[in-house]
Design a protein around this motif. Structure first.
Motif, PDB file in Angstrom:
ATOM      1  N   MET A 207      -5.258  17.760   7.900  1.00 12.94           N
ATOM      2  CA  MET A 207      -5.978  16.487   7.822  1.00 12.94           C
ATOM      3  C   MET A 207      -7.477  16.633   7.574  1.00 12.94           C
ATOM      4  N   LYS A 208      -7.969  17.839   7.389  1.00 12.04           N
ATOM      5  CA  LYS A 208      -9.418  18.070   7.357  1.00 12.04           C
ATOM      6  C   LYS A 208     -10.151  17.332   6.241  1.00 12.04           C
ATOM      7  N   ASP A 209      -9.522  17.091   5.117  1.00 12.65           N
ATOM      8  CA  ASP A 209     -10.195  16.427   4.001  1.00 12.65           C
ATOM      9  C   ASP A 209      -9.841  14.946   3.869  1.00 12.65           C
ATOM     10  N   PHE A 210      -9.199  14.387   4.873  1.00 10.03           N
ATOM     11  CA  PHE A 210      -8.826  12.978   4.842  1.00 10.03           C
ATOM     12  C   PHE A 210      -9.880  12.138   5.550  1.00 10.03           C
ATOM     13  N   SER A 211     -10.217  10.996   4.957  1.00  8.67           N
ATOM     14  CA  SER A 211     -11.079  10.028   5.652  1.00  8.67           C
ATOM     15  C   SER A 211     -10.224   9.319   6.703  1.00  8.67           C
ATOM     16  N   GLU A 212     -10.862   8.592   7.594  1.00  6.45           N
ATOM     17  CA  GLU A 212     -10.109   7.846   8.613  1.00  6.45           C
ATOM     18  C   GLU A 212      -9.186   6.829   7.948  1.00  6.45           C
ATOM     19  N   GLU A 213      -9.670   6.177   6.907  1.00  7.69           N
ATOM     20  CA  GLU A 213      -8.853   5.183   6.192  1.00  7.69           C
ATOM     21  C   GLU A 213      -7.629   5.850   5.551  1.00  7.69           C
ATOM     22  N   GLU A 214      -7.822   7.019   4.987  1.00  7.74           N
ATOM     23  CA  GLU A 214      -6.703   7.737   4.373  1.00  7.74           C
ATOM     24  C   GLU A 214      -5.679   8.170   5.420  1.00  7.74           C
ATOM     25  N   LYS A 215      -6.154   8.572   6.577  1.00  3.71           N
ATOM     26  CA  LYS A 215      -5.231   8.950   7.655  1.00  3.71           C
ATOM     27  C   LYS A 215      -4.390   7.753   8.077  1.00  3.71           C
ATOM     28  N   VAL A 216      -5.027   6.609   8.242  1.00  5.66           N
ATOM     29  CA  VAL A 216      -4.305   5.388   8.619  1.00  5.66           C
ATOM     30  C   VAL A 216      -3.261   5.055   7.561  1.00  5.66           C
ATOM     31  N   GLU A 217      -3.648   5.138   6.301  1.00  2.00           N
ATOM     32  CA  GLU A 217      -2.727   4.835   5.203  1.00  2.00           C
ATOM     33  C   GLU A 217      -1.572   5.837   5.150  1.00  2.00           C
ATOM     34  N   LEU A 218      -1.858   7.108   5.340  1.00  2.00           N
ATOM     35  CA  LEU A 218      -0.813   8.124   5.334  1.00  2.00           C
ATOM     36  C   LEU A 218       0.229   7.830   6.412  1.00  2.00           C
ATOM     37  N   TYR A 219      -0.222   7.554   7.629  1.00  2.00           N
ATOM     38  CA  TYR A 219       0.724   7.270   8.708  1.00  2.00           C
ATOM     39  C   TYR A 219       1.482   5.969   8.461  1.00  2.00           C
ATOM     40  N   ARG A 220       0.823   4.996   7.843  1.00  4.46           N
ATOM     41  CA  ARG A 220       1.499   3.743   7.508  1.00  4.46           C
ATOM     42  C   ARG A 220       2.633   4.013   6.518  1.00  4.46           C
ATOM     43  N   LEU A 221       2.352   4.823   5.515  1.00  2.00           N
ATOM     44  CA  LEU A 221       3.368   5.147   4.518  1.00  2.00           C
ATOM     45  C   LEU A 221       4.506   5.985   5.106  1.00  2.00           C
ATOM     46  N   LEU A 222       4.171   6.936   5.950  1.00  3.12           N
ATOM     47  CA  LEU A 222       5.210   7.748   6.588  1.00  3.12           C
ATOM     48  C   LEU A 222       6.095   6.894   7.496  1.00  3.12           C
ATOM     49  N   ASP A 223       5.507   5.912   8.167  1.00  2.00           N
ATOM     50  CA  ASP A 223       6.303   4.990   8.989  1.00  2.00           C
ATOM     51  C   ASP A 223       7.303   4.216   8.133  1.00  2.00           C
TER      52      ASP A 223
END
Length: 163
Positions: free
Chosen positions: A135-151
């Motif tokens: 996760m080191k190169d992900f912004s907070e917004e990208e992290k939220v979006e990634l978890y939303r998509l994985l859900d």
């Protein structure tokens, strides 16, 4: 026929890379490494899935919450038979014990042993290393979006009925 199933391929590659990162980090720092049958013939060290169970139970115990087999089945989206086999081996290897609860003698809560709590500290360090690396190169917004998509992916797969 061309074998091109992008999401499955990407998830498998990521899984392999995470295992490799945890193995290298574990060897360098003396941390538990992902389950390797050659180096774990006595099966006393937790497997990756057992490590996840330990982490889940550890967090619940820290909040004074009881954990039952059904909780593990639901949280990890696994079958009852799978959870039963994992828990049997964990009990055999002194990672958990089962205790009766006051309100229902049929129910057995799952409790970590001191041995498992010590293992958890080292397992957590290695999992955190791999997670931070991913996760080191992900912004907070990208992290939220990634978890939303994985859900969404988990929801779609969770709709499968095994009858």
């Amino acid at each position: 026929m061309k074998y091109n199933i992008p999401l499955m391929k990407e998830l498998r590659l990521i899984s392999n890379l995470v295992t490799r990162a945890m193995t290298v980090n574990g060897k360098e720092k003396g941390l538990p490494i992902p389950f390797d049958p050659e180096n774990n013939k006595d099966k006393k060290k937790p497997t990756p899935m057992q490590g996840l169970f330990i982490g889940y139970i550890f967090d619940k115990e820290a909040n004074d919450e009881d954990v039952f087999q059904k909780d593990l089945e639901k949280h990890f989206m696994i079958r009852r038979s799978t959870a039963t086999e994992i828990l049997k081996l964990m009990e055999k290897n002194n990672l958990i014990k089962k205790e009766s609860v006051n309100h229902d003698a049929r129910l057995k809560k799952i409790v970590l042993t001191e041995h498992a709590k010590k293992e958890h500290i080292m397992i957590y360090q290695n999992i955190k290393f791999a997670n931070d690396l991913m996760m080191k190169d992900f912004s907070e917004e990208e992290k939220v979006e990634l978890y939303r998509l994985l859900d969404k992916v988990k929801k779609n797969l969770g709709e499968i009925d095994e009858t």
